[in-house]
Write a protein that holds these residues in place. Structure first.
Motif, PDB file in Angstrom:
ATOM      1  N   PRO A 416       0.808  -1.223   0.000  1.00 56.97           N
ATOM      2  CA  PRO A 416       0.000   0.000   0.000  1.00 56.97           C
ATOM      3  C   PRO A 416       0.844   1.278   0.000  1.00 56.97           C
ATOM      4  O   PRO A 416       0.348   2.335   0.352  1.00 56.97           O
ATOM      5  N   CYS A 417       2.104   1.141  -0.406  1.00 53.77           N
ATOM      6  CA  CYS A 417       3.032   2.280  -0.361  1.00 53.77           C
ATOM      7  C   CYS A 417       3.015   3.024  -1.692  1.00 53.77           C
ATOM      8  O   CYS A 417       4.045   3.214  -2.350  1.00 53.77           O
ATOM      9  N   TYR A 418       1.827   3.450  -2.087  1.00 53.44           N
ATOM     10  CA  TYR A 418       1.650   4.052  -3.408  1.00 53.44           C
ATOM     11  C   TYR A 418       2.469   5.333  -3.582  1.00 53.44           C
ATOM     12  O   TYR A 418       2.886   5.663  -4.691  1.00 53.44           O
ATOM     13  N   LEU A 419       2.712   6.045  -2.496  1.00 51.87           N
ATOM     14  CA  LEU A 419       3.425   7.324  -2.596  1.00 51.87           C
ATOM     15  C   LEU A 419       4.936   7.142  -2.622  1.00 51.87           C
ATOM     16  O   LEU A 419       5.688   8.121  -2.606  1.00 51.87           O
ATOM     17  N   SER A 420       5.377   5.893  -2.682  1.00 50.67           N
ATOM     18  CA  SER A 420       6.794   5.610  -2.913  1.00 50.67           C
ATOM     19  C   SER A 420       7.032   5.130  -4.339  1.00 50.67           C
ATOM     20  O   SER A 420       8.131   4.697  -4.674  1.00 50.67           O
ATOM     21  N   HIS A 421       6.014   5.216  -5.184  1.00 47.64           N
ATOM     22  CA  HIS A 421       6.122   4.724  -6.552  1.00 47.64           C
ATOM     23  C   HIS A 421       6.976   5.642  -7.425  1.00 47.64           C
ATOM     24  O   HIS A 421       6.842   6.862  -7.400  1.00 47.64           O
ATOM     25  N   LEU A 429      11.593   2.311  -7.778  1.00 43.20           N
ATOM     26  CA  LEU A 429      12.044   2.879  -6.509  1.00 43.20           C
ATOM     27  C   LEU A 429      13.535   2.677  -6.297  1.00 43.20           C
ATOM     28  O   LEU A 429      14.224   3.571  -5.786  1.00 43.20           O
ATOM     29  N   ALA A 430      14.044   1.506  -6.673  1.00 42.82           N
ATOM     30  CA  ALA A 430      15.475   1.248  -6.486  1.00 42.82           C
ATOM     31  C   ALA A 430      16.315   2.228  -7.295  1.00 42.82           C
ATOM     32  O   ALA A 430      17.301   2.793  -6.799  1.00 42.82           O
ATOM     33  N   ARG A 434      18.809   5.469  -5.940  1.00 47.75           N
ATOM     34  CA  ARG A 434      20.191   5.652  -6.389  1.00 47.75           C
ATOM     35  C   ARG A 434      20.410   7.030  -6.994  1.00 47.75           C
ATOM     36  O   ARG A 434      21.492   7.615  -6.863  1.00 47.75           O
ATOM     37  N   LEU A 435      19.382   7.560  -7.654  1.00 43.28           N
ATOM     38  CA  LEU A 435      19.503   8.877  -8.280  1.00 43.28           C
ATOM     39  C   LEU A 435      19.292  10.029  -7.304  1.00 43.28           C
ATOM     40  O   LEU A 435      19.467  11.187  -7.672  1.00 43.28           O
ATOM     41  N   GLY A 436      18.884   9.708  -6.071  1.00 38.92           N
ATOM     42  CA  GLY A 436      18.761  10.744  -5.061  1.00 38.92           C
ATOM     43  C   GLY A 436      17.375  11.303  -4.868  1.00 38.92           C
ATOM     44  O   GLY A 436      17.215  12.464  -4.470  1.00 38.92           O
ATOM     45  N   PHE A 437      16.327  10.500  -5.123  1.00 39.74           N
ATOM     46  CA  PHE A 437      14.960  10.941  -4.869  1.00 39.74           C
ATOM     47  C   PHE A 437      14.495  10.454  -3.495  1.00 39.74           C
ATOM     48  O   PHE A 437      15.036   9.500  -2.930  1.00 39.74           O
ATOM     49  N   GLU A 438      13.453  11.106  -2.990  1.00 38.11           N
ATOM     50  CA  GLU A 438      12.881  10.737  -1.691  1.00 38.11           C
ATOM     51  C   GLU A 438      12.257   9.349  -1.760  1.00 38.11           C
ATOM     52  O   GLU A 438      11.767   8.914  -2.803  1.00 38.11           O
ATOM     53  N   VAL A 439      12.266   8.639  -0.618  1.00 34.84           N
ATOM     54  CA  VAL A 439      11.718   7.283  -0.572  1.00 34.84           C
ATOM     55  C   VAL A 439      10.301   7.277  -0.013  1.00 34.84           C
ATOM     56  O   VAL A 439       9.366   6.769  -0.639  1.00 34.84           O
ATOM     57  N   ASP A 440      10.109   7.845   1.164  1.00 33.64           N
ATOM     58  CA  ASP A 440       8.781   7.799   1.809  1.00 33.64           C
ATOM     59  C   ASP A 440       8.543   9.105   2.545  1.00 33.64           C
ATOM     60  O   ASP A 440       8.775   9.207   3.739  1.00 33.64           O
ATOM     61  N   TYR A 441       8.078  10.098   1.805  1.00 24.38           N
ATOM     62  CA  TYR A 441       7.911  11.417   2.400  1.00 24.38           C
ATOM     63  C   TYR A 441       6.827  11.432   3.464  1.00 24.38           C
ATOM     64  O   TYR A 441       6.935  12.115   4.477  1.00 24.38           O
ATOM     65  N   TRP A 442       5.760  10.670   3.271  1.00 26.64           N
ATOM     66  CA  TRP A 442       4.574  10.794   4.111  1.00 26.64           C
ATOM     67  C   TRP A 442       4.487   9.785   5.245  1.00 26.64           C
ATOM     68  O   TRP A 442       3.621   9.895   6.106  1.00 26.64           O
ATOM     69  N   ARG A 535      10.231  -2.306  -0.724  1.00 23.94           N
ATOM     70  CA  ARG A 535       9.845  -2.545  -2.105  1.00 23.94           C
ATOM     71  C   ARG A 535      11.096  -2.431  -2.968  1.00 23.94           C
ATOM     72  O   ARG A 535      11.885  -1.499  -2.814  1.00 23.94           O
ATOM     73  N   GLN A 536      11.281  -3.390  -3.864  1.00 20.47           N
ATOM     74  CA  GLN A 536      12.421  -3.418  -4.780  1.00 20.47           C
ATOM     75  C   GLN A 536      13.761  -3.324  -4.044  1.00 20.47           C
ATOM     76  O   GLN A 536      14.702  -2.683  -4.500  1.00 20.47           O
TER      77      GLN A 536
END
Length: 567
Positions: A416-421, A429-430, A434-442, A535-536
Motif C-alpha cells: 500500500p506504499c503508493y506514494l513511494s512509486h 524505486l530502487a 540511487r539517483l537521489g529521490f525521496e523514498v517515503d515522504y509521508w 519494495r524493490q
C-alpha cells in the motif's frame, strides 16, 4: 418466389465499428466505479491500507472541531467573536487553509463518529472516505469530459489514467486536503470550458465562477486558475470577453468570501494575509538529487522532474502523443488549449525561482488529471491514426488497452506504499533512490502489519518513533493502531530538544524520509532490524532493536545536551 421475396427484403445495416460511441459514458463510468471500490476497500491500515500520515490527524481534528462548533453554537457560529475563535490563525502553527476541505472531512467523519462531543476522539479511517469518494468523482469527470469531446475510447483511457496513477491513488487514501484540492481544481477548469461550449451566457460563466470559488475555498491552489482562464477567455471571446469575465470573476470571489467567515472580520487585510502564506512560511526540508534543500532553494527542475518520474511511463508517452496530436489548437476541441495551458502554468509556478516547493508531487497534484486528458487523446490517436500500420483498428484498440492496463502494475507492486512509486523511466524505486529521490515522504509505509510486529516486540513498553515532524503525528498513529492499543505500547516521538523522552526505549520505529531522517541519531537507526516494509530492495519503514535500552549515558554520547533527568 424466393428471389422475389429477397428483392423486397430490406438489407440489414452493416455493423458499425463505432457503435460504442453512442454510449461514450459507459467506459468512464465503469472505470470510476472500479476506482472508487478499489480505494474504499484499501482505506484502513488494519485491512492493508497505507499507514497514518503526518497531516491527517490535524486536518481531521480541525474538521471535527468546525462541525462541533456549528452544532454547539447554532447561528451564533457566525458572530464575530465565534468566528475569531472557530477559525483560529496561529502564525507559528500549521498553515491555515480555507475551510471547505476541512468541512468535508469533518462532515464525512461525523457520519461514523461514535463520540461526536469529544473533540479528542477522531477516527482517521472514517475521514478517509472523503478523499476516496472524491477520487472516484475525479476519475468520472475527467473520463466523461474527455469522452464528450474526444469519444468513448479516449474518455475510458483518460479515466484509467487517473485511476492507475499510483500517486493519485495513494492520495485518495489520505484524510488531507490534497485529493479534494485536485478534484475542485479540475472541476473549476472544466466548468469554464463547459460554460463556453454551451453558449457562453453570463449566468453560465457565473455558475462556473461559483465552482472556481469552491476551489479557492478548499486551498490556495484555486487562485492558480485565474491567469490561464483570463488569457483563454480573452483568446476565445476577444471583444466580447468583458461580461463573461466579470461574471466568472465576481461569482468566484463572492463564493470565496461567502464560504469563509474569517474573511468577513477584515475583508482586505485578512485576504492579503492569507495570500502571503503561499511564500511567507517556515521553510521545510526537501530531499532531491542526493541532498537536503530548503523548500525555497530547491532546483527549478524539481517539479517537472518529479512529475515525469512518478508518472507511469506508458502514461507519460501517451500524454506526449496526445499533446502532439492537439498541437494545432484552432483545430482542437474547445477547452483543450486551456487544459494544456493550466498544466504548463501549474508546473511553471512551482518551477519559478524562490517558490517554496516540497512534499513531492503534492503541491502540483492537479497536473496529473490534466495530463490524463491528453493520455486519452494519445490513446485515441494511436488507435485511429491512418498513417500507422494497418493491422486492424480492433487489434490496435486491444494493444493500446493492454498498454494502459499494464500501467496498473504499480498499484499492485507498491501496495500500500503508493506514494513511494517511481516509474520505469528511473528504474522504479530502487533506481530513484540511487539517483537521489525521496523514498517515503509521508510515512505511508508505517502499515498496521509493521506496527503489529513492533507491538509484538515492545509489548507494554515505550517505542521510539522518527522522524517526528509535528506534535500531532505520534498521537495520530497511536490512536489509529489497534496493535499498539491492545499491547499497551506507547509511541514516543524523537525530539532532540527533549531527548529524555527516549529513555528506556528498547525498540525504534523509523520511516525512510530522507529529508529528515538525519534528525534521528544514526546510532539509533543502526539497530538490529526485526520488522520491515520494503519494495524493490529499498526499505520504506522498519522496526529496529537497540543494542541496549536507551539510557542517559547513551543519549549524552549521541547529542550535545544538558544533564538528562527521567521523564
Amino acid at each position: 418466389m424466393r428471389s422475389g421475396s429477397a428483392e423486397t427484403e430490406k438489407p440489414k445495416p452493416a455493423a458499425d465499428p463505432h457503435a460504442q460511441s453512442c454510449r461514450p459514458w459507459l467506459g468512464p463510468v465503469t472505470v470510476a466505479l472500479l476506482a472508487t471500490v478499489a480505494a474504499l476497500v484499501t482505506l484502513a491500515p488494519e485491512s492493508g491500507g497505507p499507514g497514518i500520515t503526518c497531516d491527517e490527524p490535524y486536518q481531521v481534528a480541525y474538521g471535527k472541531g468546525l462541525v462541533w462548533s456549528l452544532r454547539q453554537q447554532g447561528w451564533s457560529f457566525f458572530s464575530p467573536a465565534n468566528i475569531a475563535r472557530n477559525f483560529r490563525w496561529g502564525r507559528h502553527g500549521p498553515p491555515v487553509h480555507p475551510p471547505l476541505g476541512n468541512w468535508i472531512l469533518g462532515v464525512i467523519h461525523g457520519l461514523f463518529d461514535v463520540a461526536p462531543d469529544e473533540l479528542g476522539v477522531v477516527s482517521l479511517v472514517a475521514a478517509r472516505f472523503a478523499p476516496a469518494l472524491a477520487f472516484g468523482l475525479l476519475v468520472l469527470i475527467v473520463g466523461l469530459w474527455t469522452a464528450k469531446v474526444e469519444g468513448g475510447k479516449a474518455g475510458t483511457a483518460a479515466a484509467a489514467a487517473v485511476f492507475l496513477t499510483p500517486r493519485l491513488f495513494g492520495h485518495a487514501h489520505l484524510a488531507a486536503l490534497d485529493m479534494l484540492t485536485t478534484l475542485f481544481f479540475t472541476m473549476a477548469a472544466l466548468a469554464v470550458i463547459v460554460a463556453h461550449a454551451r453558449g457562453g451566457r453570463w449566468w453560465q460563466y457565473a455558475l462556473a465562477g461559483i465552482v472556481w470559488g469552491l476551489a479557492m475555498l478548499v486551498r490556495l491552489h484555486g487562485v492558480l486558475l485565474a491567469a490561464p482562464v483570463v488569457v483563454w477567455l480573452v483568446w476565445r471571446l476577444r471583444r466580447r470577453v468583458l461580461g463573461p469575465l466579470l461574471a466568472w470573476g465576481i461569482a468566484g470571489v463572492a463564493t470565496l468570501y461567502a464560504g469563509w467567515p474569517w474573511l468577513w472580520l477584515a475583508p482586505f487585510a485578512n485576504l492579503k494575509q492569507y495570500l502571503a502564506t503561499g511564500t511567507q512560511r517556515q521553510a521545510l526540508q526537501v530531499f532531491y538529487l542526493g541532498r537536503v534543500w530548503a523548500d525555497h532553494d530547491v532546483p527549478r527542475h524539481y517539479a517537472v522532474a518529479t512529475f515525469a518520474v512518478v508518472l507511469p511511463l506508458g502514461f507519460l508517452i501517451l500524454g506526449i502523443l496526445g499533446l502532439w496530436a492537439r498541437r494545432r489548437l484552432r483545430r482542437a476541441p474547445p477547452g483543450t488549449g486551456l487544459l494544456a495551458a493550466l498544466l504548463a502554468f501549474v508546473l511553471a509556478v512551482f518551477s519559478f525561482p524562490g517558490t517554496p516547493v516540497y512534499d513531492g508531487e503534492r503541491l502540483f497534484l492537479m497536473a496529473f488529471p490534466l495530463w490524463a486528458v491528453f493520455v486519452g487523446i494519445g490513446a485515441k490517436w494511436l488507435v485511429e491514426h491512418p498513417g500507422l500500420p494497418s493491422w486492424g483498428r480492433r487489434a490496435r484498440t486491444v494493444s493500446v488497452g493492454a498498454l494502459i492496463a499494464l500501467q496498473g502494475l504499480g498499484l499492485v507492486l507498491y501496495h500500500p506504499c503508493y506514494l513511494s512509486h517511481y516509474s520505469l523511466l528511473v528504474g522504479g524505486l530502487a533506481g530513484a533512490e540511487r539517483l537521489g529521490f525521496e523514498v517515503d515522504y509521508w510515512g505511508g509505509g508505517i502499515t498496521e502489519s509493521l506496527l503489529s510486529q513492533a507491538a509484538d516486540n515492545a509489548a507494554g513498553q515505550r517505542l521510539l518513533f522518527g522522524p517526528n515532524l509535528a506534535p500531532y503525528q505520534v498521537p495520530g498513529i497511536q490512536i489509529a493502531s489497534p496493535s499498539l492499543i491492545e499491547r499497551e505500547v506507547k509511541l514516543v516521538g524523537w525530539d532532540a530538544s527533549r531527548p529524555q523522552e527516549a529513555l528506556g526505549c528498547r525498540y525504534g520505529l523509523f520511516y525512510h524520509r530522507k529529508a529528515n531522517l538525519a534528525s534521528v541519531p544514526e546510532a539509533l537507526r543502526q539497530g538490529r532490524v526485526v520488522g520491515q516494509v520494503a519494495r524493490q530492495g529499498v526499505w520504506i519503514a522498519q522496526v529496529v532493536e537497540f543494542a541496549e535500552p536507551v539510557s542517559a549515558k547513551t543519549l549524552s554520547q549521541l547529542i550535545e545536551a544538558p544533564a538528562i533527568a527521567p521523564p
